[in-house]
Design an enzyme around this catalytic site. Sequence first.
Site, PDB file in Angstrom:
ATOM      1  N   THR A  80       0.827  -1.201   0.000  1.00 52.44           N
ATOM      2  CA  THR A  80       0.000   0.000   0.000  1.00 52.44           C
ATOM      3  C   THR A  80       0.864   1.255   0.000  1.00 52.44           C
ATOM      4  O   THR A  80       0.548   2.235  -0.675  1.00 52.44           O
ATOM      5  CB  THR A  80      -0.979  -0.003   1.194  1.00 52.44           C
ATOM      6  N   CYS A  81       1.960   1.227   0.740  1.00 56.38           N
ATOM      7  CA  CYS A  81       2.851   2.392   0.777  1.00 56.38           C
ATOM      8  C   CYS A  81       3.534   2.600  -0.577  1.00 56.38           C
ATOM      9  O   CYS A  81       3.717   3.732  -1.017  1.00 56.38           O
ATOM     10  CB  CYS A  81       3.881   2.244   1.894  1.00 56.38           C
ATOM     11  N   ASN A  82       3.880   1.509  -1.250  1.00 61.49           N
ATOM     12  CA  ASN A  82       4.450   1.607  -2.599  1.00 61.49           C
ATOM     13  C   ASN A  82       3.455   2.210  -3.581  1.00 61.49           C
ATOM     14  O   ASN A  82       3.854   2.809  -4.583  1.00 61.49           O
ATOM     15  CB  ASN A  82       4.893   0.235  -3.110  1.00 61.49           C
TER      16      ASN A  82
END
Length: 193
Positions: A80-82
């Site tokens: 999700t952070c990517n």
Amino acid sequence: MASTLASATSAAHKTIVSLLSASQVTVGMTIQDVTDASIRSSNISTSVTIKETAPDQTFTLEGISGKNIIVGVPGAFTGTCNAHVPGYIQAYDKFKAKGVKDVYVVAVNDVFVMQAWKDHLASSGTPVRFIADDTGSFIGSMGLLFDPSEKLGGPRAKRFVIVAEGTQITHLAIEPDPTKVTVTAADKILPLL
């Protein structure tokens, strides 16, 4: 022995999160007020520091000036952070056009991981600043830690965005579910500036 150690570690993580996240930052507060209160309540005599380029070079955001964006994420290289952070990299010029001085991406990771992640997401470089809060003290001082130990090994940053004028917090968005990007997406923050 191993299960006792694992239980003790789990209990320590939960205690740390509850102590550090006792009071969540709100709009109108200043970064200085929040970190000073955290230092006073824990009897720590030094500033809450973060790192950008090296493990032995610390700084604080307590004296920042201008309009700044602080994007908190649970962990470098996570799925999700990517997907979340590239929106800020791609929209950097749009943020600058709205008067933003700096965009900071901060996570409870060490400086080496944050620099590797920055290189991974922007191999040609980016002016977005990737900040390591390796102890969680900065994010914890703002009450923005949670405990995903079962997946990420320990306390991590909630997914959030702070818009600050100098150190004054003018907008705060926190994802109700840190595995999703809704209210903290770059295209949701840009119109607020």
